[in-house]
Design a protein around this motif. Structure first.
Motif, PDB file in Angstrom:
ATOM      1  N   UNK A   1       0.659   1.340   0.839  1.00  0.00           N
ATOM      2  CA  UNK A   1      -0.251   0.208   0.113  1.00  0.00           C
ATOM      3  C   UNK A   1      -0.429  -1.067   0.902  1.00  0.00           C
ATOM      4  N   UNK A   2       1.005  -1.449   1.015  1.00  0.00           N
ATOM      5  CA  UNK A   2       1.067  -2.780   1.881  1.00  0.00           C
ATOM      6  C   UNK A   2       0.437  -2.878   3.228  1.00  0.00           C
ATOM      7  N   UNK A   3       0.716  -1.772   3.937  1.00  0.00           N
ATOM      8  CA  UNK A   3      -0.142  -1.757   5.448  1.00  0.00           C
ATOM      9  C   UNK A   3      -1.322  -1.479   5.286  1.00  0.00           C
ATOM     10  N   UNK A   4      -1.880  -0.880   4.428  1.00  0.00           N
ATOM     11  CA  UNK A   4      -3.228  -0.510   4.115  1.00  0.00           C
ATOM     12  C   UNK A   4      -4.024  -1.767   3.832  1.00  0.00           C
ATOM     13  N   UNK A   5      -3.434  -2.674   2.917  1.00  0.00           N
ATOM     14  CA  UNK A   5      -3.987  -4.070   2.541  1.00  0.00           C
ATOM     15  C   UNK A   5      -3.939  -5.052   3.669  1.00  0.00           C
TER      16      UNK A   5
ATOM     17  N   UNK B   1     -10.524   2.176  -0.082  1.00  0.00           N
ATOM     18  CA  UNK B   1     -10.058   2.614  -1.638  1.00  0.00           C
ATOM     19  C   UNK B   1     -10.134   1.285  -2.458  1.00  0.00           C
ATOM     20  N   UNK B   2     -11.207   1.434  -3.523  1.00  0.00           N
ATOM     21  CA  UNK B   2     -11.542   0.212  -4.359  1.00  0.00           C
ATOM     22  C   UNK B   2     -10.965   0.740  -5.632  1.00  0.00           C
TER      23      UNK B   2
ATOM     24  N   UNK C   1      -3.032   6.841  -3.478  1.00  0.00           N
ATOM     25  CA  UNK C   1      -4.639   7.029  -3.356  1.00  0.00           C
ATOM     26  C   UNK C   1      -5.204   6.972  -2.132  1.00  0.00           C
ATOM     27  N   UNK C   2      -4.315   6.233  -1.237  1.00  0.00           N
ATOM     28  CA  UNK C   2      -5.003   6.095   0.258  1.00  0.00           C
ATOM     29  C   UNK C   2      -4.536   7.295   0.870  1.00  0.00           C
ATOM     30  N   UNK C   3      -3.222   8.009   0.566  1.00  0.00           N
ATOM     31  CA  UNK C   3      -2.905   9.378   0.928  1.00  0.00           C
ATOM     32  C   UNK C   3      -3.942  10.266   0.476  1.00  0.00           C
ATOM     33  N   UNK C   4      -4.361  10.249  -0.855  1.00  0.00           N
ATOM     34  CA  UNK C   4      -5.217  11.318  -1.025  1.00  0.00           C
ATOM     35  C   UNK C   4      -6.709  11.143  -0.250  1.00  0.00           C
TER      36      UNK C   4
ATOM     37  N   UNK D   1      -6.633  -9.866  -2.354  1.00  0.00           N
ATOM     38  CA  UNK D   1      -8.147  -9.777  -2.980  1.00  0.00           C
ATOM     39  C   UNK D   1      -7.986  -9.356  -4.450  1.00  0.00           C
ATOM     40  N   UNK D   2      -8.867  -8.491  -4.915  1.00  0.00           N
ATOM     41  CA  UNK D   2      -8.786  -8.079  -6.069  1.00  0.00           C
ATOM     42  C   UNK D   2      -7.930  -6.962  -6.400  1.00  0.00           C
ATOM     43  N   UNK D   3      -7.305  -6.391  -5.397  1.00  0.00           N
ATOM     44  CA  UNK D   3      -6.555  -5.157  -5.408  1.00  0.00           C
ATOM     45  C   UNK D   3      -4.977  -5.577  -5.710  1.00  0.00           C
ATOM     46  N   UNK D   4      -4.393  -5.010  -6.937  1.00  0.00           N
ATOM     47  CA  UNK D   4      -3.074  -5.261  -6.770  1.00  0.00           C
ATOM     48  C   UNK D   4      -2.292  -4.504  -5.839  1.00  0.00           C
ATOM     49  N   UNK D   5      -1.283  -4.970  -5.260  1.00  0.00           N
ATOM     50  CA  UNK D   5      -0.348  -4.244  -4.489  1.00  0.00           C
ATOM     51  C   UNK D   5       0.591  -3.097  -5.443  1.00  0.00           C
ATOM     52  N   UNK D   6       0.240  -1.920  -5.354  1.00  0.00           N
ATOM     53  CA  UNK D   6       1.212  -0.970  -6.115  1.00  0.00           C
ATOM     54  C   UNK D   6       1.536   0.300  -5.542  1.00  0.00           C
TER      55      UNK D   6
END
Length: 744
Positions: free
Chosen positions: A171-175, A55-56, A483-486, A472-477
């Motif tokens: 989100x945290x575990x995805x990143x 997800x970007x 969106x990872x779930x979607x 990186x350039x993706x904020x933890x939110x």
């Protein structure tokens, strides 16, 4: 900037998703994108089968993937009509970034958080309805149909603090690649989030602790290879334990203690100024504050007080520690603070990442964001709190020119930094139980960049806690977790029988789930009463009556409408009741008549051996014997009644019986012979004097009765009367006669 076109290589096989985070201070729109899972598998092969979709940002470059409007959506509680103009800039920005050909396939979510939770259910319903109407009819984005979740299903709704924590955990575990661990016992990261009103925790307990833990949420995600991963996550939230509300409780506690001490020692004092020393403010800083909910009975406790900073971080730690309410009753042990159950946390296995206030309080002034070292953190906090407020303001002016603190550091942050730092330390160590790393030989020289190396040197592996803002350039939110779930939902499963991936809210197994969906009720009587309470006498308020008068009036109105409807339909209701009652009575009388005539209810005669022997039948048998009639012609069964259909066919054909029934009727029947038309049968019987008599029998279903009378309109009364009279015996008619006139 116009949306990308189909000739753009970056756009090929790309999917989009939009989330609007409707917070208390503003609404932030974020656009995310990811490659189609089928294309990724074809391009990269099996090496990506164990990964989640990437997800970007929703744009190839730049920061136009995010935009924000102010104030918060909750500010339209009294003016829902203004929601359209408020959301229009966000919707225009989304349309400018997502290609028109893909908008119908792009899901759009507006998920409201803390600000909307504070509104009344009626206000929530009004704002959500206006929001749903605007988004659905002014855009081509994919929005759910109405459901119990709301007017736009799960696309427009209010989420709970637990849902925020759960999406943040994803989100945290995805990143951090927590889901792609290849070890035999994969471990995921814990998630900590703190805002102004509340704080959340989400983590996956150990396997042995999951068996005894309640309220675990089952999180299902599908990897690119089609395999599903399952994690059981505990998530909870503490309302009132964010930094702002904790400060309000701290001020109220300080004022109440001051007023109690003042009432004891200075009961005769007339000093109007109320000055309270505050160790949680920088030295020399004076703030005038009032308690939000004073508990002291005196009027002084409700008036503003001056809090003067003494700048002691150690004392601030001691003063803020009781705010955790560690002594609260724990109904379901173990508990961390305020009596909230939390499964045991093994910090040697579970490593936590904190965002929001954990990051701001560490990085913005102290510059200690990242791996956490409590000793260095407390040292930086002590140095800052001990500074004079004037010197802090001078340094603030220099930092604006030189960029030391940056533009994110404002005066309110400087005023509350000492308190927030103490509150963070107490929550982490006294509240959650994070162990302190104490190394007398190395604490004097450590800094934020070397904490991870030192922890590894001490055999601790990864740091137990670290504050982060982005990877990186993706904020933890939490919006990223949504969106990872979607994106995971769109990965084709390995089997066609596999159940679809759903939101944890929809997969919550029972009513004990900690995620309680927020569903505004259809009617909120308390909210209606609050609007008109100022116009009602005090004797008619809810507090005086003990119940809601608005609710009582509503129920009276419903009962009145029901009574009016019944009165208007009274004639139809009465006729329907009469028909039912008469139908039952006719059936009951018909059964009685059939029993007296010896007939079954289906019209057939009772078998003669089973016919009861009544006194009348015995007398009639003796009289026949006296008259010398053969025994074979004694009482016989009545003729089998004709069906109504055969009777109707005979009448319609215009046929009439060729024989007229004799006016001399007998109360008994003889064996009959069916005539051609099926209506009348006759027998030749002896008359007792050597002659014969032609007797005609009557068919019971004929419009005429056996006495020659006509049944008018199928009257039940006539049937009843006939049934009763037919049991009487006319002895004179039974005597044989010498001659019977046939002319009659």
């Amino acid at each position: 900037m116009p949306p990308p076109t189909v000739v753009d290589s970056w756009l090929a096989s790309r999917r989009f998703g939009i989330v609007i985070d409707a917070g208390s201070s503003g609404s932030r729109l974020q656009i995310y994108s990811w490659k189609d899972a089928r294309v990724v598998r074809q391009e990269k092969g099996k090496q990506v089968y164990g990964q989640l979709p990437t997800v970007e940002k929703g744009v190839r470059e730049g920061e136009e993937w995010v935009t924000k409007v102010e104030p918060g959506l909750s500010s339209f509680a009294e003016n829902p009509e203004g929601v359209s103009a408020y959301l229009a800039p966000l919707l225009d920005h989304a349309r400018s970034q997502v290609p028109p050909s893909l908008q119908s396939e792009t899901p759009l979510f507006l998920l409201a958080t803390a600000g909307m939770r504070l509104l009344t259910p009626t206000q929530q319903a009004n704002v959500l309805r206006e929001t749903c109407t605007f988004l659905k009819f002014h855009s081509n984005f994919r929005i759910d149909d109405p459901s119990p979740a709301g007017p736009c299903g799960s696309s427009v709704r209010i989420i709970t603090g637990e849902e925020e924590g759960l999406y943040g955990w994803i989100a945290v575990n995805y990143l951090m690649d927590g889901f792609a661990s290849t070890s035999s016992q994969p471990t995921t990261y814990g998630f900590l989030d703190m805002g102004g009103a509340s704080t959340q925790i989400a983590f996956e307990p150990r396997t042995e602790d999951r068996r005894n833990s309640k309220n675990l949420i089952d999180v299902r995600l599908r990897l690119l290879g089609g395999k599903e991963v399952h994690h059981q996550v505990f998530v909870t939230t503490w309302l009132g334990y964010g930094t702002n509300q904790a400060r309000e409780r701290y001020v109220g506690r300080a004022i109440n203690e001051y007023e109690g001490h003042r009432a004891t020692l200075h009961s005769h004092s007339t000093v109007k100024e109320h000055i309270i020393p505050d160790p949680c403010l920088p030295k020399g800083l004076t703030l005038i504050q009032s308690p939000v909910q004073p508990t002291h009975s005196s009027e002084h406790s409700k008036s503003p007080h001056s809090l003067i900073g003494t700048g002691s971080f150690e004392q601030c730690l001691q003063r803020t520690s009781p705010l955790l309410n560690k002594d609260a009753p724990c109904e379901d042990a173990p508990c961390l603070f305020n009596g909230v159950h939390v499964p045991p946390i093994d910090f040697s296995v579970s490593h936590f990442i904190g965002i929001s206030e954990y990051w701001y309080s560490s990085e913005h002034i102290f510059g200690l964001g990242g791996a956490y070292d409590v000793v260095q953190y407390e040292r930086a906090a002590s140095e800052f709190c001990g500074q004079d407020w004037e010197s802090i303001m001078e340094e603030h002016e220099r930092s604006r020119r030189q960029g030391k603190w940056g533009s994110d550091v404002e005066i309110p942050r400087l005023q509350m930094q000492c308190f927030k730092a103490a509150w963070i330390v107490n929550v982490l160590h006294r509240g959650i139980g994070l162990p302190r790393i104490v190394d007398p030989g190395g604490n004097a020289t450590t800094d934020g960049e070397k904490v991870a190396q030192q922890a590894d040197h001490k055999g601790l592996g990864r740091p137990a806690f670290q504050s982060m803002e982005s990877v990186g350039d993706i904020a933890i939110s939490w919006t990223l977790g949504k969106m990872v779930l979607e994106a995971s939902k769109e990965v084709p499963p390995l089997s066609a029988n596999a159940s679809p991936i759903r939101d944890p809210l929809d997969d919550a197994p029972n009513a004990d789930s900690p995620i309680k969906p927020i569903r505004p009720p259809f009617l909120d009587f308390d909210a209606i009463e609050d609007r008109i309470s100022h116009r009602l006498p005090s004797s008619l308020t809810r507090h005086s009556l003990g119940f809601s008068p608005i609710g009582f009036m509503f129920y009276i109105l419903v009962c009145s409408l029901f009574a009016a409807a019944v009165y208007k339909l009274r004639h139809r209701i009465r006729s329907s009741v009469r028909r039912c009652v008469r139908k039952r009575d006719r059936q009951y009388i018909a059964e009685g008549y059939a029993m007296e005539e010896g007939q079954l209810l289906n019209g057939g005669g009772l078998p003669s051996p089973q016919r009861p022997s009544s006194p009348a039948s015995r007398i009639l048998a003796k009289m026949l014997d006296t008259a010398g009639w053969p025994a074979s012609q004694k009482l016989q069964s009545r003729p089998t009644p004709l069906s109504l259909s055969s009777l109707d066919n005979g009448l319609r054909s215009g046929r009439s019986s060729p024989h007229r029934a004799s006016p001399i009727r007998r109360s008994f029947s003889y064996p009959t012979t069916k005539s051609q038309n099926g209506f009348v049968s006759s027998e030749v019987i002896p008359d007792g004097g050597g002659g014969t008599v032609a007797a005609s029998s009557y068919i019971p279903v004929s419009p005429r009765l056996q006495d020659g009378s006509i049944v008018s309109n199928g009257s039940v009364a006539s049937l009843t009367s006939r049934s009763r009279n037919s049991s009487r015996l006319d002895l004179s008619s039974l005597m044989p006669r010498q001659q019977i006139s046939r002319t009659n």
